[in-house]
Enzyme design. Structure first.
Site, PDB file in Angstrom:
ATOM      1  N   LYS A  92       0.699  -1.114   0.521  1.00  0.00           N
ATOM      2  CA  LYS A  92       0.414  -0.266  -0.086  1.00  0.00           C
ATOM      3  C   LYS A  92       1.260   1.190   0.016  1.00  0.00           C
ATOM      4  CE  LYS A  92      -4.706   1.458   0.181  1.00  0.00           C
ATOM      5  NZ  LYS A  92      -5.252   0.095  -0.464  1.00  0.00           N
ATOM      6  N   GLY A 192     -25.684   2.068   3.871  1.00  0.00           N
ATOM      7  CA  GLY A 192     -24.170   2.806   2.782  1.00  0.00           C
ATOM      8  C   GLY A 192     -24.657   2.569   1.226  1.00  0.00           C
ATOM      9  N   GLY A 194     -23.431   3.288  -1.987  1.00  0.00           N
ATOM     10  CA  GLY A 194     -22.997   3.967  -2.517  1.00  0.00           C
ATOM     11  C   GLY A 194     -22.326   3.676  -3.495  1.00  0.00           C
ATOM     12  N   HIS A 195     -20.947   3.709  -3.927  1.00  0.00           N
ATOM     13  CA  HIS A 195     -21.189   2.834  -5.435  1.00  0.00           C
ATOM     14  C   HIS A 195     -21.010   1.244  -5.172  1.00  0.00           C
ATOM     15  CE1 HIS A 195     -18.730   6.384  -6.046  1.00  0.00           C
ATOM     16  NE2 HIS A 195     -18.633   5.969  -7.500  1.00  0.00           N
ATOM     17  N   VAL A 196     -20.177   0.725  -4.168  1.00  0.00           N
ATOM     18  CA  VAL A 196     -20.712  -1.491  -4.000  1.00  0.00           C
ATOM     19  C   VAL A 196     -22.348  -1.174  -3.117  1.00  0.00           C
ATOM     20  CG1 VAL A 196     -20.000  -2.790  -2.827  1.00  0.00           C
ATOM     21  CG2 VAL A 196     -18.490  -0.963  -3.013  1.00  0.00           C
TER      22      VAL A 196
HETATM   23  P1  NAD Z   1     -18.726   5.190  -1.427  1.00  0.00           P
HETATM   24  O1  NAD Z   1     -18.012   6.374  -0.603  1.00  0.00           O
HETATM   25  O2  NAD Z   1     -19.062   5.118  -2.777  1.00  0.00           O
HETATM   26  O3  NAD Z   1     -19.967   4.681  -0.789  1.00  0.00           O
HETATM   27  C1  NAD Z   1     -19.849   4.621   0.652  1.00  0.00           C
HETATM   28  C2  NAD Z   1     -21.648   5.470   1.319  1.00  0.00           C
HETATM   29  O4  NAD Z   1     -21.330   5.233   2.429  1.00  0.00           O
HETATM   30  C3  NAD Z   1     -21.569   6.678   0.490  1.00  0.00           C
HETATM   31  O5  NAD Z   1     -23.004   7.204   0.021  1.00  0.00           O
HETATM   32  C4  NAD Z   1     -21.493   7.431   2.227  1.00  0.00           C
HETATM   33  O6  NAD Z   1     -22.235   8.743   2.426  1.00  0.00           O
HETATM   34  C5  NAD Z   1     -22.263   5.921   2.628  1.00  0.00           C
HETATM   35  N1  NAD Z   1     -22.497   6.718   4.500  1.00  0.00           N
HETATM   36  C6  NAD Z   1     -21.425   7.105   4.929  1.00  0.00           C
HETATM   37  N2  NAD Z   1     -21.380   7.088   6.498  1.00  0.00           N
HETATM   38  C7  NAD Z   1     -22.036   6.215   6.426  1.00  0.00           C
HETATM   39  C8  NAD Z   1     -23.468   6.563   8.364  1.00  0.00           C
HETATM   40  N3  NAD Z   1     -22.877   6.644   8.864  1.00  0.00           N
HETATM   41  N4  NAD Z   1     -23.740   5.065   7.556  1.00  0.00           N
HETATM   42  C9  NAD Z   1     -24.539   4.855   6.073  1.00  0.00           C
HETATM   43  N5  NAD Z   1     -24.107   5.394   5.158  1.00  0.00           N
HETATM   44  C10 NAD Z   1     -23.334   6.211   5.297  1.00  0.00           C
HETATM   45  O7  NAD Z   1     -17.328   4.210  -1.230  1.00  0.00           O
HETATM   46  P2  NAD Z   1     -17.624   2.631  -1.931  1.00  0.00           P
HETATM   47  O8  NAD Z   1     -16.968   1.908  -3.225  1.00  0.00           O
HETATM   48  O9  NAD Z   1     -19.156   1.932  -2.448  1.00  0.00           O
HETATM   49  O10 NAD Z   1     -17.447   2.010  -0.506  1.00  0.00           O
HETATM   50  C11 NAD Z   1     -18.075   1.100   0.515  1.00  0.00           C
HETATM   51  C12 NAD Z   1     -16.559   0.701   1.181  1.00  0.00           C
HETATM   52  O11 NAD Z   1     -16.620  -0.871   0.759  1.00  0.00           O
HETATM   53  C13 NAD Z   1     -15.782   1.289   1.368  1.00  0.00           C
HETATM   54  O12 NAD Z   1     -15.773   0.878   3.185  1.00  0.00           O
HETATM   55  C14 NAD Z   1     -14.987   0.698   0.715  1.00  0.00           C
HETATM   56  O13 NAD Z   1     -13.137   1.506   1.516  1.00  0.00           O
HETATM   57  C15 NAD Z   1     -14.732  -0.500   1.217  1.00  0.00           C
HETATM   58  N6  NAD Z   1     -14.243  -1.006  -0.236  1.00  0.00           N
HETATM   59  C16 NAD Z   1     -15.313  -0.489  -1.463  1.00  0.00           C
HETATM   60  C17 NAD Z   1     -14.131  -1.145  -3.025  1.00  0.00           C
HETATM   61  C18 NAD Z   1     -14.768  -0.886  -3.859  1.00  0.00           C
HETATM   62  O14 NAD Z   1     -14.868  -1.723  -4.820  1.00  0.00           O
HETATM   63  N7  NAD Z   1     -15.697   0.099  -4.296  1.00  0.00           N
HETATM   64  C19 NAD Z   1     -13.956  -2.300  -2.291  1.00  0.00           C
HETATM   65  C20 NAD Z   1     -13.166  -3.115  -0.987  1.00  0.00           C
HETATM   66  C21 NAD Z   1     -13.463  -2.221  -0.437  1.00  0.00           C
END
Ligand code: NAD
Length: 367
Positions: A92, A192, A194-196
């Protein structure tokens, strides 16, 4: 002669203690006066292959915090790559500073040169505050970069792949606890949108699950409601629902003393990194409560599998999906080991990851 201040002496000694404790192979400090670059590349383990892990840019409070982040995250990548049966190690990088102020082409390309000097021992990808364009600048100086956008021949957005892995891992947990892996009519809360989270919601709704969704941004919850007819819940309310499955897809450390007291569910399976506030202690609390916890670094490995195969060569959507689907069997292996040894699932997953590194390490040294 440069004299170190007392405090600097102490912290440098502590760094070596930490490197020894976490068993890193190499930690590289990258400094460039012209561009203002200050970065740390932590190479945890390269027994299985080159260490792969994203570069995170963050305005750390102090340098110690940046070092801790790099050391901790790179170690996690070793486990994630090993448990995912990838021929990759864990690494990392962190760049210290405010991305909106110091990030530019020259700084990124200088950073790319530092990566290149490592001759492929460390491979970078996108992480917090880094974009596909930033990766493109880095790739102008080194070929040891992956996760480029599809337009540049890369595997593109990792989120759908990550969500698929979480879904598959969740189904394996359901198989173990209910004797069938269908999620139909299961009550599942996704924290959440978000993206995932959004891609995961789609899988769950398609399978007929009853899905609750929370997000700190109401418009994101509304989007999920409009698109998938999910049930909106408040950010705090989510911990008090009567559920089958809790899926943390927002932040780390949401499995802590307070939430574990409140959560009523049979399974915890989500995408967020570092869900357990204290890996050993809260892993044990979950075990004692009779909840099945799908280790985060296993079921959220889809993104790594995507960029990993992209780097190693022979990327195709089908190949990535096949590898992600292995998460199902690996989850069941971990749950069996946890039962057999009476250890929590996080510890069981780390044990399996380390076993593979030991075994393949022996194979390699025998050649
Ligand atoms: P993202 O930022 O697109 O989505 C996260 C969402 O969570 C956002 O919409 C945010 O507003 C919301 N959020 C923040 N605090 C919150 C709370 N207290 N209660 C409810 N919602 C809340 O991120 P992502 O890419 O969707 O990733 C989500 C998680 O998965 C992260 O922890 C990331 O590290 C992990 N992750 C993501 C990937 C990937 O491929 N994107 C891969 C491995 C791990």
């Amino acid at each position: 002669m440069i004299r170190l201040k007392e405090a600097e002496k102490i912290s440098s000694i502590e760094i070596f203690d930490e490197v020894a404790r976490l068993e890193h192979e190499q930690v590289v400090f990258c400094y460039d006066a012209a561009t203002g670059l200050k970065a740390i590349i932590a190479i945890h383990n390269t027994v299985l292959g080159p260490s792969l892990g994203g570069t995170r840019m963050w305005n750390y409070q102090n340098e110690q915090e940046a070092i801790t982040d790099a050391l901790r995250l790179s170690r996690g990548m070793t486990f994630k790559a090993s448990i995912s049966a990838l021929n990759l190690g864990g690494g990392k990088a962190v760049i210290i500073g405010d991305a909106s102020k110091i990030k530019n082409e020259a700084l990124l390309r200088r950073f790319g040169r530092f990566i290149d000097n490592l001759g492929g021992k460390y491979v970078t990808a996108e992480d917090v505050n880094m974009s596909p364009l930033d990766m493109e600048y880095i790739s102008m100086e080194t070929r040891h970069v992956t996760g480029l956008s599809e337009s540049l021949g890369g595997g593109g957005d990792p989120s759908p792949v990550t969500a698929y892995g979480v879904y598959v891992g969740m189904k394996a947990c359901a198989q173990k606890i209910y004797g069938r892996d269908s999620l139909e009519n299961r009550k599942i809360a996704v924290q959440g949108a978000g993206h995932v989270g959004m891609y995961l919601i789609e899988h769950l709704v398609n399978e007929g699950a009853i899905v609750y969704v929370s997000d700190i941004y109401p418009e994101r919850v509304q989007q999920a409601v409009d698109k998938f007819k999910v049930i909106p819940v408040g950010s705090d309310e989510i911990y008090d629902l009567d559920l089958d499955i809790y899926a943390p897809c927002a932040l780390g450390a949401t499995l802590n003393d307070e939430t574990l007291e409140r959560l009523k569910c049979a399974i915890i399976a989500g995408a967020a990194n570092n869900q357990l506030k204290d890996e050993n202690y809260h892993g044990d609390v979950i075990l004692k409560k009779g909840i099945i916890y799908a280790p985060d670094f296993l079921i959220n490995a889809g993104g790594l599998i995507n960029v990993g195969i992209d780097y190693l060569g022979g990327w195709s959507k089908e190949r990535v999906n096949r590898k992600v689907e292995q998460i199902y069997d690996t989850t069941l292996d971990i749950l069996r080991l946890s039962d057999k040894e009476g250890i929590n699932t996080q510890a069981a997953a780390i044990r399996l990851a380390m076993k593979r590194i030991r075994e393949i390490g022996q194979v390699k040294s025998a050649l």
